[in-house]
Motif scaffolding. Structure first.
Motif, short mmCIF file in Angstrom:
data_model
loop_
_atom_site.label_atom_id
_atom_site.label_comp_id
_atom_site.label_asym_id
_atom_site.label_seq_id
_atom_site.Cartn_x
_atom_site.Cartn_y
_atom_site.Cartn_z
N LYS A 228 40.52 37.77 43.84
CA LYS A 228 39.08 37.56 43.27
C LYS A 228 38.99 38.59 42.18
O LYS A 228 38.24 38.50 41.21
CB LYS A 228 38.33 37.73 44.45
N TRP A 229 39.19 39.88 42.77
CA TRP A 229 38.68 40.99 41.82
C TRP A 229 39.29 41.20 40.59
O TRP A 229 38.84 41.78 39.58
CB TRP A 229 38.55 42.26 42.78
N ARG A 230 40.66 40.64 40.60
CA ARG A 230 41.51 40.73 39.18
C ARG A 230 40.79 39.79 38.41
O ARG A 230 40.44 39.99 37.24
CB ARG A 230 42.83 40.36 39.55
N ARG A 231 40.35 38.65 38.86
CA ARG A 231 39.56 37.63 38.15
C ARG A 231 38.28 38.19 37.45
O ARG A 231 38.07 38.14 36.42
CB ARG A 231 39.55 36.10 39.00
N THR A 232 37.59 38.64 38.20
CA THR A 232 35.94 38.67 38.20
C THR A 232 36.10 40.25 37.40
O THR A 232 35.13 40.25 36.67
CB THR A 232 35.21 38.98 39.45
N THR A 233 36.85 41.04 37.37
CA THR A 233 36.95 42.19 36.82
C THR A 233 37.28 41.76 35.14
O THR A 233 36.59 42.08 34.33
CB THR A 233 37.81 43.16 37.08
#
Length: 301
Positions: A219-224
């Protein structure tokens, strides 16, 4: 500023659901949509399938007359939603994710709120698979995930997991864009055009918490990455991007204390687990923000 009517909008309501490889959750979501208190004659459901491995026939078998399933070949949640809008017939567009679980009065409450604003973000209640024994990642998400009230009030956007808008407003603002945080970018465009965004606490959907560290990292790789593409911090503009990364890291300690006091989780073991996950994911986000900044800066030279 555009004037909004005081009365809830009438007419056909199109619920648009992007979907990929999530048949069990889609089945549950469609069952809950079938139980809405809004008369069924006012509602159509459009599922925009974004390349599920099982194929369109399997998705249509799950929909089983409860929704119209269309093919959305361009990958990405934004393009899938756009394809759903293109196929929808309603004057009111409602965006929902396939893993969301709308309460029975969700549509009635959201439409009532839409009588006083141009774009509505509803509440997203995060739930653990086993409420009595959440994993550390679930405990973290129970406190920090999907704070749509804060997103609307402080950041000027609503997540597209629970969003209501008139078709005329959506068409005036334009479609979702791909490869970035499409909900943030679209809402900022809408507000720049004078459209009013508001929060509807009574329009509630539940959303399952992520359970594992790998889920959270994805999730955070994508959203970052999406946030980086939205900010486009080239040249000296990279400095505010890096400053924000430092703020994210430095806020970890006070937010860890918030996790320790959170009413959403119970035993001390779960609170400590949430705090540990918070510190770890903030470190990951800090490093990922710097990796994106420096690799893309170098590539641009």
């Amino acid at each position: 500023m555009h004037d909004s009517a005081d009365a809830p909008p009438t007419g056909l309501v199109s619920v648009v659901i992007p979907h990929v490889d999530d048949l069990a959750n889609l089945d549950r979501c469609l069952a809950l949509l079938a139980g809405q208190t809004l008369p069924s004659g006012r509602v159509e459901v459009v599922v925009a399938d974004n390349g599920s491995a099982a194929g369109l026939a399997a998705v249509r078998a799950v929909a089983a007359g409860r929704a119209r399933v269309i093919d959305a070949p361009e990958r990405g949640a934004g393009p899938a939603r756009n394809a759903g809008v293109a196929a929808a017939r309603g004057d009111i567009l409602v965006f929902l994710d396939s893993d969301c679980r709308p309460e029975a009065d969700w549509l009635v409450r959201g439409l009532a709120a839409l009588g006083g604003a141009d774009v509505i973000g509803g509440a997203v209640r995060v739930v653990a698979e086993n409420a009595a024994a959440p994993t550390p990642v679930e405990a973290f998400e129970l406190v920090f995930a999907f704070r749509n009230d804060l997103y609307v009030a402080r950041k000027g956007f609503t997540v597209t997991a629970n969003m209501f808008v008139r078709r005329a407003v959506f068409e005036a603002v334009g479609p979702f864009r791909n490869g970035m945080s499409e909900d943030v970018e679209w809402c900022h465009r809408a507000r720049a055009g004078g459209y009013r965004l508001a929060y509807a606490p009574g329009a509630v959907v539940a959303h399952p918490a992520r359970r594992t560290w790998d889920d959270l990292v994805r999730k955070w790789r994508r959203t970052t990455r999406e946030a980086y593409l939205l900010a486009r911090p080239g040249g000296l503009r990279v400095l505010p991007w890096l400053a924000r990364a430092w703020l994210v890291l430095l806020s970890a300690l006070p937010h860890a204390l918030k996790a320790m006091r959170a009413a959403e989780i119970g035993p001390l073991r779960d609170r400590l687990g949430a705090a540990r996950v918070l510190l770890r994911i903030r470190g990951f986000r800090f490093l990922e923000a710097h990796r994106l900044a420096f690799t893309r800066q170098e590539a641009a030279r």
